[in-house]
Write an enzyme that holds these catalytic residues in place. Sequence first.
Site, PDB file in Angstrom:
ATOM      1  N   GLU A  92     -36.153 -43.932 -20.758  1.00 10.97           N
ATOM      2  CA  GLU A  92     -34.814 -43.400 -20.455  1.00 10.97           C
ATOM      3  C   GLU A  92     -33.786 -44.506 -20.285  1.00 10.97           C
ATOM      4  O   GLU A  92     -32.608 -44.325 -20.604  1.00 10.97           O
ATOM      5  CB  GLU A  92     -34.867 -42.536 -19.189  1.00 10.97           C
ATOM      6  CG  GLU A  92     -35.617 -41.221 -19.343  1.00 10.97           C
ATOM      7  CD  GLU A  92     -37.095 -41.331 -19.043  1.00 10.97           C
ATOM      8  OE1 GLU A  92     -37.789 -40.287 -19.065  1.00 10.97           O
ATOM      9  OE2 GLU A  92     -37.568 -42.459 -18.793  1.00 10.97           O
ATOM     10  N   PHE A 140     -42.516 -30.398  -8.034  1.00 11.47           N
ATOM     11  CA  PHE A 140     -42.933 -31.404  -9.001  1.00 11.47           C
ATOM     12  C   PHE A 140     -41.723 -31.895  -9.803  1.00 11.47           C
ATOM     13  O   PHE A 140     -40.992 -31.112 -10.380  1.00 11.47           O
ATOM     14  CB  PHE A 140     -43.989 -30.820  -9.938  1.00 11.47           C
ATOM     15  CG  PHE A 140     -44.441 -31.773 -11.016  1.00 11.47           C
ATOM     16  CD1 PHE A 140     -45.169 -32.914 -10.690  1.00 11.47           C
ATOM     17  CD2 PHE A 140     -44.132 -31.534 -12.344  1.00 11.47           C
ATOM     18  CE1 PHE A 140     -45.586 -33.788 -11.677  1.00 11.47           C
ATOM     19  CE2 PHE A 140     -44.547 -32.399 -13.334  1.00 11.47           C
ATOM     20  CZ  PHE A 140     -45.278 -33.540 -13.000  1.00 11.47           C
ATOM     21  N   GLN A 141     -41.518 -33.199  -9.809  1.00 11.10           N
ATOM     22  CA  GLN A 141     -40.426 -33.871 -10.510  1.00 11.10           C
ATOM     23  C   GLN A 141     -39.041 -33.377 -10.072  1.00 11.10           C
ATOM     24  O   GLN A 141     -38.106 -33.311 -10.863  1.00 11.10           O
ATOM     25  CB  GLN A 141     -40.584 -33.738 -12.034  1.00 11.10           C
ATOM     26  CG  GLN A 141     -41.786 -34.516 -12.563  1.00 11.10           C
ATOM     27  CD  GLN A 141     -41.798 -34.670 -14.066  1.00 11.10           C
ATOM     28  OE1 GLN A 141     -41.236 -33.856 -14.799  1.00 11.10           O
ATOM     29  NE2 GLN A 141     -42.439 -35.723 -14.538  1.00 11.10           N
ATOM     30  N   LYS A 186     -33.340 -25.733 -14.459  1.00 10.36           N
ATOM     31  CA  LYS A 186     -34.011 -25.081 -15.585  1.00 10.36           C
ATOM     32  C   LYS A 186     -33.647 -23.603 -15.693  1.00 10.36           C
ATOM     33  O   LYS A 186     -33.540 -23.049 -16.789  1.00 10.36           O
ATOM     34  CB  LYS A 186     -35.522 -25.253 -15.455  1.00 10.36           C
ATOM     35  CG  LYS A 186     -36.285 -24.957 -16.741  1.00 10.36           C
ATOM     36  CD  LYS A 186     -37.742 -25.386 -16.636  1.00 10.36           C
ATOM     37  CE  LYS A 186     -38.484 -25.171 -17.957  1.00 10.36           C
ATOM     38  NZ  LYS A 186     -39.895 -25.623 -17.877  1.00 10.36           N
ATOM     39  N   MET A 204     -31.549 -68.913 -16.141  1.00 11.26           N
ATOM     40  CA  MET A 204     -30.471 -69.054 -15.168  1.00 11.26           C
ATOM     41  C   MET A 204     -31.027 -69.260 -13.758  1.00 11.26           C
ATOM     42  O   MET A 204     -30.475 -70.038 -12.968  1.00 11.26           O
ATOM     43  CB  MET A 204     -29.550 -67.834 -15.197  1.00 11.26           C
ATOM     44  CG  MET A 204     -28.283 -67.998 -14.381  1.00 11.26           C
ATOM     45  SD  MET A 204     -27.219 -69.357 -14.956  1.00 11.26           S
ATOM     46  CE  MET A 204     -26.306 -68.534 -16.264  1.00 11.26           C
TER      47      MET A 204
END
Length: 574
Positions: free
Chosen positions: A65, A127-128, A177, A486
């Site tokens: 993602e 869940f999630q 959803k 760096m």
Amino acid sequence: MAELQKKNGIPPIQFGEEVTGAETLLRCLILEEVEYIFGYPGGAVLPIYDSLYGSYFKHILTRHEQGAIHAADGYARATGKPGVCIATSGPGATNLVTGIATAQMDSVPLVCITGNVAQSLIGTDAFQEANITGITIPITKHSYFVRDIRDLPRIVKEAFHIATTGRPGPVLIDIPKDVANEKAPFTYPDKVEIRGYRASLVPSDKEVQEFVKAVSEAKRPVILAGGGIIAAQAEKELRDFAEKTRIPVINTFMGLGGFPGTHELSLAMPGMHGNYTANQALLNADCVIGLGARFDDRITMGRTKEFAPKARIVHVDIDPAELGKNVDTAVTVAGDVKSTLAKAIPLAKACESEAWISQLKEWKEQYPYKYKKDGDVLKPQAVIELLYNSTDGEAIVTTDVGQHQMWTAQYYKFKHPRSFISSGGLGTMGFGFPAAIGAQIAHPDRTVISVVGDGGFQMTNQELAIVSQYNIPVKVAIVNNQCLGMVRQWQELFYDNRYSQIDLTCSPDFVKLAEAYGVKGLRAHTPEEAEAVWAEALAHDGPVVVDFRVAQEENVYPMVASGNTLDQMELGDD
């Protein structure tokens, strides 16, 4: 819109037809003229992905993602259009957070669409499940949680309006959803009316007159042009104003390309790793004209009282919150820089500053960016010079974060806006490569180069799968010093050479890694090899990864150490 529908074979949209929330979303995106979506599916967005099946949209399936949002960001920066990405609930949504913050810091228009669990499960630690709207409140222009399908068209319309007007930025739309599955007659509003949100654009005549007066009184003026020039598409107005007034132009890091780096009035970049002349100009100017610039700590070094000590500060910015925030200002203009300059140009006159310009020219000749060549040792600065010379400065260049980012800003003279794409404010490692993918998709006929370090490249190099799958011809230039460069430089200079956890010698063979994905891989150890393999890379009509093995302990100079002022520049070992 009709032309876009005809060009891409989109059937006419039927208003009033009962459709799901997922189909409603896609129809709204069509009406907003979205062509590309970057994303990664999951359970909470399955209704949306089911509606995407066989649709007109060009969906790019990234392998993470974070790759999706950085690619959408690169697309947005390269075009000025809003980038669009989709992620599922929970970890899918939270994986967007770094990219959202990156876009917010650099004022990039994004519309980020996330799924969530059904509303009946919200608050149950399902869940999630994740409160992504709450998580992103500090790093978005606005976040929406859609509770009713009938609100979705208005929310999408508002999201694109907010993302692209005023000071651009990311907007998040979180869709449960059940809303994605719910049905309602399709509608779409003609206009946006948001109470309390007014994206002021045109400054008042009085403000412009005060601006012109302050500039005309200066004997040693300098323009500090920031990313607002590019966001406002004000590059022509800036050039016309600078040439008419004969005022030299300093480009901030985010403003590179907003004024041609090859122009006689260009003083390049200021600040921590800026040009000697640019920093001297700020120290000695009697008027600093900030145009769409934030006066951030990489320019002021956090020592705002000692910044431009002889100058009156004139500040133009579309975001009123920036005016006077970091530095004391004498004149402020709250408005779009394009409109401000367009109104100022007819009133402006040439400044009596030829002696000033002569002094700046002398400094430019005496203190250019420079480095010490060392036989067959490949210097990183030489790599960037090679990229610049081989493309005549016409490529779109994205970078990751670190030494290579600064060398690119120093040695690649950007001529055009939206040709330099880098994470400036947040400094996000892993940004450069997926951003190049988005930029290349936006401009398939242009050369796009992703300059990355061997550290940052490994954070998102899984997106090699995309360039292979879609034959996206990005040229990846790895400035490989086998360490976190760096960090190593700071440890050398400020921590008595105590090199703690910067060793990257166990990185993969990048040529073999590229080949494992079906991408051409090349390597160079010497300046001669570098020229040969880079010519081969440019001649190849697909993606290429070039592993440039450069000197490990090369430092970025000039440098102003943290806590010092611009007059305390270190010019390097030479």
